[in-house]
Design a protein around this motif. Structure first.
Motif, PDB file in Angstrom:
ATOM      1  N   ASP A  94       0.820  -1.203   0.000  1.00  0.00           N
ATOM      2  CA  ASP A  94       0.000   0.000   0.000  1.00  0.00           C
ATOM      3  C   ASP A  94       0.860   1.261   0.000  1.00  0.00           C
ATOM      4  O   ASP A  94       1.985   1.268   0.507  1.00  0.00           O
ATOM      5  CB  ASP A  94      -0.906   0.012   1.232  1.00  0.00           C
ATOM      6  N   ARG A 118      -4.195   6.706   3.409  1.00  0.00           N
ATOM      7  CA  ARG A 118      -3.911   5.565   2.546  1.00  0.00           C
ATOM      8  C   ARG A 118      -4.440   5.860   1.157  1.00  0.00           C
ATOM      9  O   ARG A 118      -5.636   6.039   0.954  1.00  0.00           O
ATOM     10  CB  ARG A 118      -4.563   4.296   3.101  1.00  0.00           C
ATOM     11  N   ARG A 121      -3.763   0.433  -2.973  1.00  0.00           N
ATOM     12  CA  ARG A 121      -2.862  -0.689  -3.223  1.00  0.00           C
ATOM     13  C   ARG A 121      -2.172  -0.504  -4.575  1.00  0.00           C
ATOM     14  O   ARG A 121      -2.793  -0.142  -5.579  1.00  0.00           O
ATOM     15  CB  ARG A 121      -3.682  -1.990  -3.232  1.00  0.00           C
ATOM     16  N   PRO A 150       0.947  -4.970   2.535  1.00  0.00           N
ATOM     17  CA  PRO A 150      -0.510  -4.842   2.424  1.00  0.00           C
ATOM     18  C   PRO A 150      -1.188  -4.796   3.789  1.00  0.00           C
ATOM     19  O   PRO A 150      -0.839  -5.531   4.717  1.00  0.00           O
ATOM     20  CB  PRO A 150      -0.915  -6.114   1.654  1.00  0.00           C
ATOM     21  N   ASP A 151      -2.126  -3.860   3.879  1.00  0.00           N
ATOM     22  CA  ASP A 151      -2.980  -3.730   5.057  1.00  0.00           C
ATOM     23  C   ASP A 151      -2.215  -3.349   6.321  1.00  0.00           C
ATOM     24  O   ASP A 151      -2.664  -3.627   7.431  1.00  0.00           O
ATOM     25  CB  ASP A 151      -3.774  -5.028   5.301  1.00  0.00           C
ATOM     26  N   ARG A 152      -1.069  -2.719   6.149  1.00  0.00           N
ATOM     27  CA  ARG A 152      -0.333  -2.199   7.301  1.00  0.00           C
ATOM     28  C   ARG A 152      -0.170  -0.695   7.128  1.00  0.00           C
ATOM     29  O   ARG A 152       0.028  -0.197   6.011  1.00  0.00           O
ATOM     30  CB  ARG A 152       1.034  -2.844   7.442  1.00  0.00           C
TER      31      ARG A 152
END
Length: 631
Positions: A94, A118, A121, A150-152
């Motif tokens: 991301d 954010r 991606r 991803p997703d952090r």
């Protein structure tokens, strides 16, 4: 958040007022910024380098890329495609934007108090685009672009990152910068409160440099006690040499490895530090501290605004810093230089983990220190075509310097650090690393591994010479006479020896360039460089004197006069060592005596002595040369 300077219409955070700097010239910073502006096609369109930034990145990464941010349209593009294709990896995750909270309390790294956005991606090809709208930047100042797993979030861990340069931040602020409004646009996540901005400072250029000077000489970053000034003392031309080190008390922070048990191994090599002024560096990473290191001299910091623009060989680096274009992490910029310095030289233990071993600098400190560094020394290279030297020997040395077959001016145009053919600081393999009797090998050869210079991979031309391509940055020669010893390994002790090195087989075998100089020609070129150095000492002296006498604080004024006096003493020394311009030395002695008295004087007596000393110094200058002097 931004801190910047005034002629550019800049806003400042609330902070206690500071005095004018005792070192540095605000006008030099403004000149450097003006040159940068002239080179920009679209100053509102940022180009940032994405890569590993030590202290920000959670682990080493070979990923590289670019971020383009257009403040006019609000478009942002991230491109890691080339790096990802070469690595054969999938999407690294991301992309986030970080607007750091009040920089006086935070750091450059993403923290829970920061405002985070954010963007999304990365696509499988390593690209991402976002249209944020131009109004977005009225409310969000991009201090860091982070790529995470991803997703952090970047607070949880950043893989690679990019940060704007000092001049990009100044230009953005000049054009209005972020709005003082704290409106919260819809749809943005982790949108924290925005600190209020102060009104425009009375003279922010001076204030910014003074803050940088204060941080440079006083801030330990909660580390082992060192400051930037530990290795770059103003009174020693911002460098170290063995004699200066010998004058320091044993409990000086420079000797941290000798009195902090956790730093006793693999932090410094005390024998080489004390005898040769060599400092341990880990430019090739810290995976093997016992074996993967180099010992390098401390480059002076004078005239950086004229010496750090890199040539083509200094790939993926914004500035030519350190000795091998490896002095700064990430994009290699002057602004991030302090991040690498703190991690390398300030830790309490070799784990080098913040905040236990040190704290990372914040945005305000990074801006201020970069501004201070750009204000030091001269803002121009001399124009040798417009200088006439009164000494026949020095004039002959100038002629030899400019001759094509000596090649001096080819790599050190007008005595600076830039190449004649490119106008940039080019890397070169001079062969100095292969000298048969390198002093460090003799003093403590077991602890002096070969230094491969730029790069983290050994090339076939640099086998048995360490990690890298055997190339090093070019140094300026204007300041060379009073910044001995010479080269990245302090292998040569005298200026004459350094000139003579270029007529050796070691240089010829490394460069393919055959230079022939007899002893008299070596002495003549060195005499020219000595006088050039003395002229720059007088330039620096007059600048320092004006700043010191304008100080409101008597102790800071005294300190400024002491620094000015050190310039006079340097000029006397570099001339006296080769019996050059004894008439000018006599005038400089008059200056020296006047300033020794001025340091302890006050009020009108101090001003009278400063004027008297300055008049004598300018007379010494005119005895050595005439023409167009530099600032």
């Amino acid at each position: 958040m931004i801190a910047a300077f005034a002629p550019l219409g800049v806003l400042f955070f609330q902070a206690p007022p500071v005095n004018a700097p005792t070192a540095g010239e605000p006008g030099h910073l403004e000149k450097a910024f003006t040159r940068w502006q002239a080179e920009q096609v679209q100053a509102e369109r940022w180009q940032l380098r994405l890569g590993e930034i030590e202290g920000i990145s959670q682990q080493p990464s070979a990923l590289r890329g670019n971020v383009t941010i257009d403040h006019r349209t609000g478009r942002l593009d991230v491109d890691l495609s080339e790096s990802m294709a070469a690595a054969g990896t999938g999407s690294p995750g991301d992309v986030w934007l970080v607007d750091n909270h009040d920089g006086r309390h935070g750091t450059l790294a993403a923290e829970p108090e920061d405002r985070l956005l954010r963007l999304g991606r990365l696509r499988p090809d390593g690209r991402l685009s976002a249209d944020l709208g131009s109004a977005f930047f009225d409310h969000f100042e991009i201090d860091l672009v982070a790529v995470t797993d991803p997703d952090r979030s970047p607070v949880e861990g950043t893989r690679i990152a990019a940060a704007p340069s000092l001049f990009q931040r100044l230009e953005r602020s000049r054009r209005g910068g972020p709005s003082v409004s704290a409106l919260r646009p819809a749809g943005l996540t982790s949108w924290g409160p925005r600190p209020a901005f102060a009104t425009v400072a009375k003279d922010p250029a001076v204030d910014l440099i003074a803050r940088g000077e204060e941080v440079f000489f006083e801030e330990t970053f909660a580390g082992n006690g060192r400051t930037c000034g530990t290795c770059h003392p103003a009174e020693n031309n911002y460098t170290l040499d063995p004699y200066f080190i010998s004058t320091l008390p044993d409990d000086d922070p420079l000797f941290a490895a000798e009195h902090i048990a956790e730093l006793a191994e693999n932090f410094e090599k005390p024998k080489l530090m004390r005898e040769l002024a060599l400092i341990l560096q880990n430019p090739d990473g810290r995976r093997d501290l016992a074996n993967r290191y180099t010992l390098r001299s401390v480059p002076h910091l004078l005239g950086l605004s004229r010496s750090i623009d890199p040539g083509d060989d200094c790939t993926n680096k914004d500035h030519a810093l350190g000795w091998g274009c490896d002095g700064s992490p990430g994009d290699g910029s002057l602004r991030l230089f302090a991040v690498g310095a703190v991690i390398q030289h300030y830790p309490k233990t070799l784990r080098r983990i913040a905040p236990n071993d040190f704290r990372l600098p914040n945005d305000v400190e990074l801006d201020a220190m970069a501004a201070f560094l750009l204000s030091l020394g001269r803002s121009e290279d001399p124009d040798l075509s417009k200088l006439t030297f009164s000494s026949p020997l020095v004039a002959h040395g100038k002629q030899l310097y400019l001759k094509a077959d000596t090649a001096c001016n080819d790599c050190h145009l007008n005595g600076g650090a830039n190449a004649l053919f490119s106008g940039f600081n080019e890397n070169h393999d001079t062969g100095v690393e292969k000298l048969a009797s390198e002093p460090a090998d003799i003093v403590d050869g077991d602890n002096n591994p070969p230094d491969g210079g730029f790069g983290k991979e050994t090339t076939f031309l640099c086998v048995d010479s360490g990690i890298g391509n055997c190339e090093f940055n070019t140094t300026s020669l204007v300041e060379s006479a009073d910044t001995a010893p010479y080269f990245h390994n302090n292998a040569v002790q005298t200026l004459e020896g350094a000139v003579d090195f270029y007529a050796t087989d070691a240089f010829f075998l490394a460069s393919g360039l055959k230079i022939t100089l007899d002893t008299s020609e070596v002495e003549a070129i060195a005499a020219f460089l000595r006088v050039l150095n003395a002229l720059d000492n007088i330039r620096s002296f007059t600048q320092q004197s004006a700043a010191a006498i304008g100080q409101g604080d008597p102790q800071r004024s005294r300190r400024g006069l002491e620094i000015a006096l050190s310039d006079v003493e340097d000029a006397i020394q570099v001339l006296r060592e080769r019996n050059l311009h004894l008439d000018a030395i006599k005038k400089l002695r008059e200056t020296q005596e006047a300033y020794r008295q001025a340091v302890d004087a006050t009020g009108t007596d101090r001003r009278r002595l400063v004027e008297q000393g300055t008049t004598a110094a300018l007379a010494a200058r005119d005895l050595m040369a005439e023409g167009k002097f530099w600032s």
